[in-house]
Design a protein around this motif. Structure first.
Motif, short mmCIF file in Angstrom:
data_model
loop_
_atom_site.label_atom_id
_atom_site.label_comp_id
_atom_site.label_asym_id
_atom_site.label_seq_id
_atom_site.Cartn_x
_atom_site.Cartn_y
_atom_site.Cartn_z
N ALA A 31 0.83 -1.20 0.00
CA ALA A 31 0.00 0.00 0.00
C ALA A 31 0.86 1.26 0.00
O ALA A 31 0.57 2.23 -0.70
N VAL A 32 1.94 1.23 0.78
CA VAL A 32 2.87 2.36 0.79
C VAL A 32 3.49 2.54 -0.60
O VAL A 32 3.66 3.67 -1.07
N GLY A 33 3.82 1.43 -1.26
CA GLY A 33 4.36 1.49 -2.61
C GLY A 33 3.41 2.16 -3.58
O GLY A 33 3.83 2.94 -4.45
N PRO A 96 -0.38 -2.75 10.63
CA PRO A 96 0.70 -2.86 11.63
C PRO A 96 0.45 -2.05 12.90
O PRO A 96 1.17 -2.21 13.88
N PHE A 97 -0.55 -1.17 12.88
CA PHE A 97 -0.76 -0.26 14.00
C PHE A 97 -1.96 -0.64 14.86
O PHE A 97 -2.46 0.18 15.62
N ALA A 170 6.84 -0.86 10.97
CA ALA A 170 6.06 -0.25 9.89
C ALA A 170 6.77 0.99 9.34
O ALA A 170 6.79 1.22 8.13
N VAL A 171 7.34 1.80 10.24
CA VAL A 171 8.07 2.99 9.81
C VAL A 171 9.29 2.60 8.98
O VAL A 171 9.59 3.21 7.94
N ALA A 176 11.84 2.27 3.69
CA ALA A 176 12.58 1.45 2.72
C ALA A 176 11.85 1.37 1.39
O ALA A 176 12.45 1.52 0.31
N ILE A 177 10.54 1.13 1.43
CA ILE A 177 9.76 0.99 0.19
C ILE A 177 9.65 2.32 -0.54
O ILE A 177 9.75 2.37 -1.77
#
Length: 213
Positions: A31-33, A96-97, A170-171, A176-177
């Motif tokens: 999702a971050v990607g 993750p939260f 998660a951070v 990284a992504i």
């Protein structure tokens, strides 16, 4: 007898290696990607605009040309697709939260990302039929095929691992992504579908590292 009894465990270890149990980090990173691609890839923004126009304008218009009820049904379908997509993205970022067990949501989210990777690489191959496109299309097709086979015969367990991801993990994954997507899109000028596939594959490796810690 002993060889046969060892085969299932080897098969399950293979699937656990290929599809790690720390799925919430994989889904979150994917999702971050996607969000990172919105900011770094003009081609991805164009693709999103094309899809949005098709579902918001063309699809309902075609329905209204037939009848008002069909047009309203198409509008309803477009709104539901939008809401489901946004909800899936928000849930992916939430995984993750939260300490809640959201195992029931892991499977559809993971399946959606796998099919999205496959579909986007099909699109990329149609747009530019080079060696990289062919390789990633073949790889994503094989990954999807193994996933479906493993799921069908019960070798694959789609659930969150017993060790929930932390906010710190998660951070780390998000940073990284995001950096990887930026380097691939802005530095190497790769197609957005290739960036998404490579960033998600990296997320799988990152999840395996985090799960081992």
């Amino acid at each position: 007898m002993n060889d046969r009894s060892r085969n299932p465990s080897r098969t399950r270890r293979f699937f656990n290696w290929l599809y790690p149990a720390h799925d919430e980090i994989v889904i979150y990173s994917a999702a971050v990607g996607i969000i990172a691609l919105v900011f770094t890839s003009h081609g991805f923004r164009d693709a999103l605009a094309f899809v949005a126009y098709a579902f918001a304008i063309e699809y309902p218009s075609a329905g209204f040309e037939s009848s008002i009820w069909k047009g309203l049904w198409h509008v309803f379908g477009s709104v539901m697709i939008f809401l489901i997509s946004m909800a899936s993205l928000l849930i992916s970022l939430r995984l993750p939260f939260t300490r809640r067990r959201l195992d029931a949501l892991v499977e559809p989210l993971l399946v959606a990302h796998i099919f999205l990777i496959f579909g986007s690489n099909v699109l990329a191959f149609n747009q530019q039929q080079d060696m990289a496109s062919w390789f990633l299309l073949a790889t994503s097709s094989l990954y999807l095929f193994i996933f479906l086979v493993g799921h069908r015969f019960g070798f694959l367990q789609l659930e969150i691992s017993h060790r929930q991801a932390t906010g710190r993990q998660a951070v780390i994954a998000a940073a990284a992504i995001t950096v990887l997507v930026a380097v691939l899109t802005l530095g190497f000028k790769l197609h957005w579908a290739h960036c998404y596939a490579l960033s998600t594959a990296s997320a799988v490796g990152l999840a395996r590292i985090l799960d081992a810690r």
